[in-house]
Design a protein around this motif. Sequence first.
Motif, mmCIF file in Angstrom:
data_model
loop_
_atom_site.group_PDB
_atom_site.id
_atom_site.type_symbol
_atom_site.label_atom_id
_atom_site.label_comp_id
_atom_site.label_asym_id
_atom_site.label_seq_id
_atom_site.Cartn_x
_atom_site.Cartn_y
_atom_site.Cartn_z
ATOM 1 N N VAL A 89 -7.961 13.892 37.040
ATOM 2 C CA VAL A 89 -7.380 14.339 38.313
ATOM 3 C C VAL A 89 -7.577 13.269 39.379
ATOM 4 C CG1 VAL A 89 -7.473 16.072 40.144
ATOM 5 C CG2 VAL A 89 -7.712 16.776 37.760
ATOM 6 N N GLU A 90 -8.737 12.631 39.377
ATOM 7 C CA GLU A 90 -8.997 11.565 40.352
ATOM 8 C C GLU A 90 -7.972 10.437 40.193
ATOM 9 O OE1 GLU A 90 -12.654 8.559 41.679
ATOM 10 O OE2 GLU A 90 -12.975 10.153 40.195
ATOM 11 N N PHE A 91 -7.649 10.078 38.939
ATOM 12 C CA PHE A 91 -6.645 9.046 38.706
ATOM 13 C C PHE A 91 -5.276 9.503 39.215
ATOM 14 C CE2 PHE A 91 -3.183 7.722 35.806
ATOM 15 C CZ PHE A 91 -3.092 6.385 36.188
ATOM 16 N N VAL A 92 -4.902 10.746 38.903
ATOM 17 C CA VAL A 92 -3.609 11.268 39.341
ATOM 18 C C VAL A 92 -3.508 11.216 40.862
ATOM 19 C CG1 VAL A 92 -2.258 13.392 39.543
ATOM 20 C CG2 VAL A 92 -3.182 12.712 37.318
ATOM 21 N N GLN A 93 -4.573 11.604 41.546
ATOM 22 C CA GLN A 93 -4.549 11.592 43.006
ATOM 23 C C GLN A 93 -4.460 10.175 43.564
ATOM 24 O OE1 GLN A 93 -8.126 14.040 43.813
ATOM 25 N NE2 GLN A 93 -6.744 15.591 44.616
ATOM 26 N N SER A 94 -4.959 9.194 42.818
ATOM 27 C CA SER A 94 -4.911 7.812 43.297
ATOM 28 C C SER A 94 -3.509 7.228 43.225
ATOM 29 C CB SER A 94 -5.876 6.944 42.485
ATOM 30 O OG SER A 94 -5.401 6.728 41.167
ATOM 31 N N VAL A 95 -2.638 7.780 42.368
ATOM 32 C CA VAL A 95 -1.296 7.214 42.206
ATOM 33 C C VAL A 95 -0.198 8.139 42.732
ATOM 34 C CG1 VAL A 95 -2.007 5.852 40.210
ATOM 35 C CG2 VAL A 95 -1.014 8.125 39.850
ATOM 36 N N CYS A 96 -0.559 9.355 43.119
ATOM 37 C CA CYS A 96 0.436 10.306 43.619
ATOM 38 C C CYS A 96 -0.045 10.886 44.941
ATOM 39 C CB CYS A 96 0.667 11.423 42.594
ATOM 40 S SG CYS A 96 1.874 12.667 43.119
ATOM 41 N N SER A 97 0.619 10.539 46.010
ATOM 42 C CA SER A 97 0.201 10.993 47.342
ATOM 43 C C SER A 97 0.371 12.495 47.511
ATOM 44 C CB SER A 97 1.003 10.254 48.415
ATOM 45 O OG SER A 97 2.391 10.540 48.308
ATOM 46 N N ARG A 98 1.220 13.101 46.702
ATOM 47 C CA ARG A 98 1.447 14.541 46.818
ATOM 48 C C ARG A 98 0.348 15.366 46.163
ATOM 49 N NH1 ARG A 98 7.903 14.939 45.196
ATOM 50 N NH2 ARG A 98 8.657 13.347 46.652
ATOM 51 N N ALA A 99 -0.498 14.733 45.363
ATOM 52 C CA ALA A 99 -1.520 15.464 44.618
ATOM 53 C C ALA A 99 -2.776 15.659 45.471
ATOM 54 C CB ALA A 99 -1.846 14.725 43.329
ATOM 55 N N SER A 100 -2.631 16.354 46.570
ATOM 56 C CA SER A 100 -3.780 16.662 47.418
ATOM 57 C C SER A 100 -4.656 17.703 46.719
ATOM 58 C CB SER A 100 -3.316 17.206 48.768
ATOM 59 O OG SER A 100 -2.623 18.434 48.597
ATOM 60 N N ASP A 101 -5.871 17.893 47.228
ATOM 61 C CA ASP A 101 -6.759 18.897 46.650
ATOM 62 C C ASP A 101 -6.105 20.268 46.648
ATOM 63 O OD1 ASP A 101 -8.558 16.869 46.418
ATOM 64 O OD2 ASP A 101 -9.939 17.591 47.967
ATOM 65 N N GLU A 102 -5.471 20.616 47.766
ATOM 66 C CA GLU A 102 -4.846 21.924 47.877
ATOM 67 C C GLU A 102 -3.690 22.084 46.890
ATOM 68 O OE1 GLU A 102 -5.365 19.807 50.337
ATOM 69 O OE2 GLU A 102 -7.042 20.787 51.372
#
Length: 316
Positions: free
Chosen positions: A153-166
């Motif tokens: 998930v950390e990797f996904v969030q690093s490459v996708c700005s839409r993948a916020s915690d919420e």
Amino acid sequence: MKLDDEVPGILSRVLTAAPARRQAILAALAAYEVKAGVFDVSEDLIPMSFAEVVRHGRVADILRMTFGDVPEGLPGLLERIGERPLDRRADYLAIFQMLARNDVRAADALRGAGRITRRKLEVLSSLDPRWHHTHTLERLDTGAEATTFNAAVEFVQSVCSRASDETVAEAIAQMRPTSTLPRLLDRFIRRADRLPVNPVPVGDNDLRPLSTTRDLLEAGLRYRNCISHRLSEVAAGKLAIAEYQTQLLVEFRPLSLGAAWMFRDVHGPRNGPVALALIAEVEAKCDALGIPRITEAGGGDGWKSYRRFTGELEWG
């Protein structure tokens, strides 16, 4: 057994009790035996009358005698353990501490995930609290797998700005019974918008960089290949793709230490064969752009001419 010597009938009570009372007794015994390092349970807090409470008391009496203030929901979670005891005493204390610190997300995840087991408690303790949910608890098998999911998930969030915690938490909450966590992460990768810079400059008439996930997905459809399954490699900077004259795809790989990129391979439609003459054009284009490639030793230009003349093909 020591308590049964003090107040006969305790063993029989434990073996024949309903799950709620049996697990309350086991939790009390776990707290009685694990006195150090978890929370303070002294001899003064558990007097000799403890044996009589275990033998004759209600669930609330047993837990109150052991823990003092009983967190809301503890009897219900203990009942979800079922008939068999948990493998470790510390598991009972982990449940108590989770409720004592009012960890609502973790408690809700356990309540919705069926029978409470050691495996589920290990997954819960390893899983990032942001992803505590019944759907993750049901789909992760070990604590190591939960740790891997955290990093994914950390990797996904690093490459996708839409993948916020919420957004990620909401996606987990809305998972259907047939959905999987890999598919959930893949959907975010397909929306990645923080891709590394493509080694091919923009503006070339022959070689066009595929710099966005949309470019890559569209190319995968047109060429009917597996490029849509390699988006994570592109996002991680392990692969870059460009298109040559709308005829074939050109693959680049990074050199060590992030020094530069190297021309690696070409791919035709359906990964079919590519004519050597076309490959030579791509090589010349990469040479002009200063992108290095592996040069096959020996043969010289005569060997290349032989390959072209005889019509031999190399597979992309």
